[in-house]
Design an enzyme around this catalytic site. Structure first.
Site, PDB file in Angstrom:
ATOM      1  N   MET A   1      47.609  40.752  38.149  1.00  0.00           N
ATOM      2  CA  MET A   1      47.099  41.940  38.807  1.00  0.00           C
ATOM      3  C   MET A   1      47.168  41.713  40.314  1.00  0.00           C
ATOM      4  SD  MET A   1      43.325  43.742  38.677  1.00  0.00           S
ATOM      5  CE  MET A   1      42.456  42.224  38.579  1.00  0.00           C
ATOM      6  N   PRO A   2      48.164  42.266  40.985  1.00  0.00           N
ATOM      7  CA  PRO A   2      48.236  42.151  42.449  1.00  0.00           C
ATOM      8  C   PRO A   2      47.105  42.942  43.113  1.00  0.00           C
ATOM      9  CG  PRO A   2      50.364  42.779  41.531  1.00  0.00           C
ATOM     10  CD  PRO A   2      49.359  42.905  40.434  1.00  0.00           C
ATOM     11  N   ILE A   3      46.489  42.311  44.106  1.00  0.00           N
ATOM     12  CA  ILE A   3      45.458  42.973  44.912  1.00  0.00           C
ATOM     13  C   ILE A   3      45.917  42.905  46.358  1.00  0.00           C
ATOM     14  CG2 ILE A   3      43.049  42.980  45.646  1.00  0.00           C
ATOM     15  CD1 ILE A   3      42.419  41.493  43.011  1.00  0.00           C
TER      16      ILE A   3
END
Length: 61
Positions: free
Chosen positions: A1-3
């Site tokens: 999950m890229p933030i």
């Protein structure tokens, strides 16, 4: 999950910020292959009197 976190000075139109968020999410999706539903983009707006370059506040520039 890229933030992805973006910190910018306050003062831009809401529509401009929303378009930036969409563009960043799409770019991360295309470059990393991450599903759009897994990408988080956070925009932090900083008041100009809370940001300095050296000892000069942006509100003074």
């Amino acid at each position: 999950m890229p933030i992805i976190q973006i910190t910018m000075l306050e003062g831009r139109e809401q529509e401009t910020i929303e378009q930036c968020i969409r563009n960043v999410a799409r770019t991360v999706h295309e470059s990393l292959g991450a599903p759009l539903s897994s990408i988080r983009v956070i925009v932090n707006e900083v008041p100009k009197n809370h940001f300095a370059v050296g000892d000069r506040l942006k509100s003074e520039m």
